[in-house]
Design a protein around this motif. Structure first.
Motif, PDB file in Angstrom:
ATOM      1  N   PHE A   2       0.825  -1.206   0.000  1.00 27.47           N
ATOM      2  CA  PHE A   2       0.000   0.000   0.000  1.00 27.47           C
ATOM      3  C   PHE A   2       0.861   1.258   0.000  1.00 27.47           C
ATOM      4  O   PHE A   2       0.494   2.272  -0.608  1.00 27.47           O
ATOM      5  CB  PHE A   2      -0.940  -0.011   1.211  1.00 27.47           C
ATOM      6  N   GLY A   3       2.008   1.216   0.684  1.00 25.53           N
ATOM      7  CA  GLY A   3       2.882   2.375   0.709  1.00 25.53           C
ATOM      8  C   GLY A   3       3.443   2.701  -0.657  1.00 25.53           C
ATOM      9  O   GLY A   3       3.449   3.863  -1.081  1.00 25.53           O
ATOM     10  N   ASN A   4       3.900   1.691  -1.393  1.00 26.82           N
ATOM     11  CA  ASN A   4       4.438   1.913  -2.737  1.00 26.82           C
ATOM     12  C   ASN A   4       3.365   2.380  -3.707  1.00 26.82           C
ATOM     13  O   ASN A   4       3.661   3.065  -4.683  1.00 26.82           O
ATOM     14  CB  ASN A   4       5.089   0.631  -3.259  1.00 26.82           C
ATOM     15  N   ASP A   5       2.130   1.988  -3.425  1.00 20.21           N
ATOM     16  CA  ASP A   5       1.012   2.402  -4.280  1.00 20.21           C
ATOM     17  C   ASP A   5       0.459   3.764  -3.894  1.00 20.21           C
ATOM     18  O   ASP A   5      -0.478   4.252  -4.515  1.00 20.21           O
ATOM     19  CB  ASP A   5      -0.103   1.346  -4.201  1.00 20.21           C
ATOM     20  N   GLY A   6       1.045   4.362  -2.853  1.00 18.91           N
ATOM     21  CA  GLY A   6       0.589   5.685  -2.427  1.00 18.91           C
ATOM     22  C   GLY A   6      -0.683   5.684  -1.607  1.00 18.91           C
ATOM     23  O   GLY A   6      -1.248   6.744  -1.345  1.00 18.91           O
ATOM     24  N   GLN A   7      -1.143   4.501  -1.181  1.00 23.03           N
ATOM     25  CA  GLN A   7      -2.361   4.407  -0.369  1.00 23.03           C
ATOM     26  C   GLN A   7      -1.964   4.498   1.111  1.00 23.03           C
ATOM     27  O   GLN A   7      -1.901   3.504   1.826  1.00 23.03           O
ATOM     28  CB  GLN A   7      -3.102   3.115  -0.659  1.00 23.03           C
ATOM     29  N   ILE A   8      -1.710   5.710   1.558  1.00 17.88           N
ATOM     30  CA  ILE A   8      -1.175   5.937   2.901  1.00 17.88           C
ATOM     31  C   ILE A   8      -2.172   5.518   3.979  1.00 17.88           C
ATOM     32  O   ILE A   8      -1.796   4.902   4.987  1.00 17.88           O
ATOM     33  CB  ILE A   8      -0.787   7.409   3.077  1.00 17.88           C
ATOM     34  N   GLU A   9      -3.452   5.843   3.798  1.00 21.10           N
ATOM     35  CA  GLU A   9      -4.439   5.498   4.823  1.00 21.10           C
ATOM     36  C   GLU A   9      -4.554   3.998   5.004  1.00 21.10           C
ATOM     37  O   GLU A   9      -4.637   3.499   6.140  1.00 21.10           O
ATOM     38  CB  GLU A   9      -5.804   6.100   4.465  1.00 21.10           C
ATOM     39  N   MET A  10      -4.555   3.248   3.893  1.00 19.94           N
ATOM     40  CA  MET A  10      -4.621   1.793   3.987  1.00 19.94           C
ATOM     41  C   MET A  10      -3.356   1.239   4.629  1.00 19.94           C
ATOM     42  O   MET A  10      -3.408   0.282   5.401  1.00 19.94           O
ATOM     43  CB  MET A  10      -4.815   1.181   2.606  1.00 19.94           C
ATOM     44  N   MET A  11      -2.218   1.843   4.335  1.00 18.20           N
ATOM     45  CA  MET A  11      -0.961   1.412   4.951  1.00 18.20           C
ATOM     46  C   MET A  11      -1.019   1.582   6.464  1.00 18.20           C
ATOM     47  O   MET A  11      -0.663   0.663   7.224  1.00 18.20           O
ATOM     48  CB  MET A  11       0.195   2.226   4.372  1.00 18.20           C
ATOM     49  N   GLU A  12      -1.475   2.742   6.901  1.00 22.62           N
ATOM     50  CA  GLU A  12      -1.573   2.999   8.343  1.00 22.62           C
ATOM     51  C   GLU A  12      -2.600   2.083   9.001  1.00 22.62           C
ATOM     52  O   GLU A  12      -2.398   1.601  10.124  1.00 22.62           O
ATOM     53  CB  GLU A  12      -1.938   4.462   8.581  1.00 22.62           C
ATOM     54  N   ARG A  13      -3.683   1.820   8.293  1.00 24.09           N
ATOM     55  CA  ARG A  13      -4.736   0.967   8.842  1.00 24.09           C
ATOM     56  C   ARG A  13      -4.233  -0.455   9.071  1.00 24.09           C
ATOM     57  O   ARG A  13      -4.475  -1.056  10.116  1.00 24.09           O
ATOM     58  CB  ARG A  13      -5.927   0.974   7.872  1.00 24.09           C
ATOM     59  N   TRP A  14      -3.507  -0.980   8.093  1.00 22.46           N
ATOM     60  CA  TRP A  14      -2.992  -2.341   8.227  1.00 22.46           C
ATOM     61  C   TRP A  14      -1.842  -2.410   9.217  1.00 22.46           C
ATOM     62  O   TRP A  14      -1.642  -3.444   9.876  1.00 22.46           O
ATOM     63  CB  TRP A  14      -2.578  -2.888   6.863  1.00 22.46           C
ATOM     64  N   TYR A  15      -1.116  -1.329   9.349  1.00 26.83           N
ATOM     65  CA  TYR A  15      -0.075  -1.280  10.375  1.00 26.83           C
ATOM     66  C   TYR A  15      -0.703  -1.494  11.753  1.00 26.83           C
ATOM     67  O   TYR A  15      -0.212  -2.281  12.570  1.00 26.83           O
ATOM     68  CB  TYR A  15       0.643   0.071  10.311  1.00 26.83           C
ATOM     69  N   GLU A  16      -1.799  -0.788  12.005  1.00 30.72           N
ATOM     70  CA  GLU A  16      -2.476  -0.928  13.295  1.00 30.72           C
ATOM     71  C   GLU A  16      -3.110  -2.308  13.454  1.00 30.72           C
ATOM     72  O   GLU A  16      -3.124  -2.877  14.552  1.00 30.72           O
ATOM     73  CB  GLU A  16      -3.551   0.160  13.444  1.00 30.72           C
ATOM     74  N   LYS A  17      -3.640  -2.873  12.375  1.00 32.10           N
ATOM     75  CA  LYS A  17      -4.259  -4.204  12.458  1.00 32.10           C
ATOM     76  C   LYS A  17      -3.230  -5.259  12.843  1.00 32.10           C
ATOM     77  O   LYS A  17      -3.495  -6.112  13.697  1.00 32.10           O
ATOM     78  CB  LYS A  17      -4.894  -4.571  11.105  1.00 32.10           C
ATOM     79  N   PHE A  18      -2.059  -5.216  12.212  1.00 37.02           N
ATOM     80  CA  PHE A  18      -1.031  -6.193  12.550  1.00 37.02           C
ATOM     81  C   PHE A  18      -0.532  -6.001  13.974  1.00 37.02           C
ATOM     82  O   PHE A  18      -0.203  -6.982  14.663  1.00 37.02           O
ATOM     83  CB  PHE A  18       0.128  -6.113  11.553  1.00 37.02           C
ATOM     84  N   ARG A  19      -0.485  -4.767  14.428  1.00 40.54           N
ATOM     85  CA  ARG A  19      -0.118  -4.525  15.817  1.00 40.54           C
ATOM     86  C   ARG A  19      -1.149  -5.144  16.758  1.00 40.54           C
ATOM     87  O   ARG A  19      -0.809  -5.700  17.813  1.00 40.54           O
ATOM     88  CB  ARG A  19      -0.007  -3.018  16.089  1.00 40.54           C
ATOM     89  N   ASP A  20      -2.437  -5.062  16.386  1.00 37.45           N
ATOM     90  CA  ASP A  20      -3.502  -5.671  17.201  1.00 37.45           C
ATOM     91  C   ASP A  20      -3.365  -7.184  17.256  1.00 37.45           C
ATOM     92  O   ASP A  20      -3.799  -7.817  18.223  1.00 37.45           O
ATOM     93  CB  ASP A  20      -4.875  -5.288  16.646  1.00 37.45           C
ATOM     94  N   PHE A  21      -2.755  -7.778  16.228  1.00 29.66           N
ATOM     95  CA  PHE A  21      -2.538  -9.219  16.224  1.00 29.66           C
ATOM     96  C   PHE A  21      -1.279  -9.610  16.993  1.00 29.66           C
ATOM     97  O   PHE A  21      -0.894 -10.775  17.011  1.00 29.66           O
ATOM     98  CB  PHE A  21      -2.443  -9.746  14.789  1.00 29.66           C
ATOM     99  N   GLY A  22      -0.643  -8.630  17.596  1.00 30.11           N
ATOM    100  CA  GLY A  22       0.525  -8.916  18.416  1.00 30.11           C
ATOM    101  C   GLY A  22       1.834  -8.950  17.676  1.00 30.11           C
ATOM    102  O   GLY A  22       2.846  -9.394  18.226  1.00 30.11           O
TER     103      GLY A  22
END
Length: 500
Positions: free
Chosen positions: A280-300
């Protein structure tokens, strides 16, 4: 077991801001990066500098004009060892060290030359480890033909092939997108009892198929692995995950993620996290990148240095300097080191917009902190100075790269060609192109595109036609190298391997 993991692109998760830190007087170098928050400065008002003279690249390096930082005096015991080493007269030590040095510096041609010298010595004995290092080096340097020839020489010297050596040879072919040749060696491996492919062999093949968007071959490879009771590991699945993501096949990517969560051998890890956010970062989709960053953090899953470097690179490409600086501060606070990739991402962000001032400042701080620059660093510097119209600094960057013994690969020459094109210096561009060939560095599509665009701007259609013909010849040559019939003439067949 973790809750079901759904790859939904209409997620209700709001993009969470990355953690920031308050001002701290304890880390002054950290706050210096707040210059990143300002927009890239305009370079249109910079004074015009004199272009390089004809034939100046590659200029002769004047080591006396620019002094590198002095090394600290080594402590007594270390100095004694270094003195003993320098005073050693044994030819054995000299040749073997030269070979090791050439391999470490990725100088494949010099490594082969030194290896030939080593084989001529009476003390020489063929070793599997030496051939392994050389084959891996040749693969990384895009020399699959040389790797095949070296493998053939190894067999002639009486060394028996192993699964590791075959995997290295297969990997050398895959790095140059010679997939058919790689499959040919896979068949050889399966015919030899002591060279059976393992999960690493298949992972390399799967990556090559993914990079070439040959998704039709993936299922057959998975089926073959299943027949051999080889279970895909997390690395294998991450490779496929990345390939589907780059191709925009998000449904297939979701299926892979689901399989990973249901598996006990390929559960998601930090590399899975890095793969998703980089897509998502390379594609310029910053919001999706940040969203998935938080999701993976929620998974520990905890981030690592590479994770933060991905975020920095994504923010830099979108010129979001505030967030780029915030991530770097967060790294400092968590005691994550700034690496070569960290600085490269920041330098690249300023290089793209021709912000020579901030690019240069970042590079100076990189060297002050003792972080080693690599080829990408100088590619970014050369492009950045060219974009800013500072062509005299392109020369100084090339000279510095030579003093630091930075490997000159295709990307490096492409950056210099880009600078020549920007300067409208076609004669120097042709000299660089010739030097590129003399260094046995194969041009790619970017190389020809840069040169043809430069010729088109000058209305030199005959030059454009010549390059088009040359490029087609290069493609035909690559296809002929990929032909199995040619392989049988230059590489060992199954019977020859069995007879060793």
């Amino acid at each position: 077991m973790a809750a079901p993991f759904q790859l939904s692109f209409s997620s209700s998760f709001l993009p969470s801001p990355l953690p920031t830190t308050a001002k701290s007087a304890a880390a002054p170098p950290l706050r210096r990066f707040h210059v990143l928050c300002s927009a890239a400065s305009s370079t249109s008002d910079l004074p015009k500098k004199k272009h390089w003279k004809a034939g100046e690249y590659p200029a002769q390096i004047q080591t006396s004009t620019t002094q590198l930082p002095k090394r600290r005096t080594p402590i007594k015991n270390i100095k004694k060892k270094l003195d003993n080493k320098n005073n050693a007269k044994a030819w054995v030590n000299t040749v073997t060290e030269s070979l090791s040095d050439a391999i470490d510096k990725k100088q494949w041609l010099r490594a082969l030359q030194v290896f030939e010298m080593l084989k001529a010595q009476p003390f020489y004995r063929p070793k599997e480890g030496t051939y392994m290092k050389l084959i891996v080096l040749l693969g990384r340097c895009g020399q699959p033909g040389q790797a095949c020839q070296l493998f053939d020489e190894m067999l002639q010297e009486g060394l028996e092939p192993t699964a590791q050596l075959y995997t290295a040879l297969l990997g050398a072919c895959c790095r140059s997108n010679l997939i058919d040749k790689a499959f040919f060696f896979l068949e050889q491996m399966k015919a030899l009892p002591h060279c059976q492919p393992d999960v690493y062999t298949y992972s390399i093949l799967i990556k090559a198929c993914v990079d070439a968007t040959r998704f039709d071959l993936l299922e057959s490879l998975y089926d073959e692995m299943s027949e051999r009771w080889i279970t895909p590991n997390t690395v294998t699945q991450n490779i496929v995950l990345s390939g589907y993501g780059k191709a925009g096949r998000y449904e297939d990517m979701e299926k892979v993620l689901t399989r990973m969560l249901e598996s006990e051998t390929s559960i998601p890890d930090v590399w899975t996290m890095n793969t998703i956010i980089s897509l998502f970062g390379n594609d310029g989709q910053i919001e999706m990148m940040e969203r998935w960053y938080e999701k993976f953090r929620d998974f520990g899953i905890e981030p690592e240095t590479r994770t933060f470097n991905i975020l920095i690179g994504a923010y830099g490409k979108k010129r979001m300097y505030d967030k780029m600086s915030s991530v770097m501060e967060h790294m400092r606070r968590l005691s994550f080191p700034w690496t070569t990739s960290t600085y490269n991402n920041v330098i690249e962000a300023f290089s793209d917009v021709g912000d020579a001032k901030h690019m240069e400042y970042t590079f100076d701080q990189m060297r002050t902190e003792g972080i080693r620059a690599d080829t990408k660093t100088f590619c970014c510097l050369i492009r950045g100075y060219a974009n800013a119209g500072l062509f005299h600094k392109v020369i100084s960057s090339v000279q510095l790269a030579g003093r630091l013994e930075i490997p000159e690969n295709t990307s490096f020459f492409n950056a210099v060609l880009h600078a020549c094109s920007k300067a409208q210096d076609l004669m120097e561009m042709e000299r660089v192109f010739k030097r590129m060939k003399d260094k046995l560095c194969r041009p790619d599509s970017t190389t020809y595109s840069i040169m043809m665009d430069a010729y088109r701007k000058e209305g030199m259609s005959d030059k454009v036609y010549d390059l088009e013909q040359e490029m087609q010849g290069m493609i035909a040559k690559t296809e002929s190298e990929d032909d199995v019939g040619d392989i049988e003439d230059t590489s060992p067949d199954v019977n020859q391997v069995l007879s060793v």
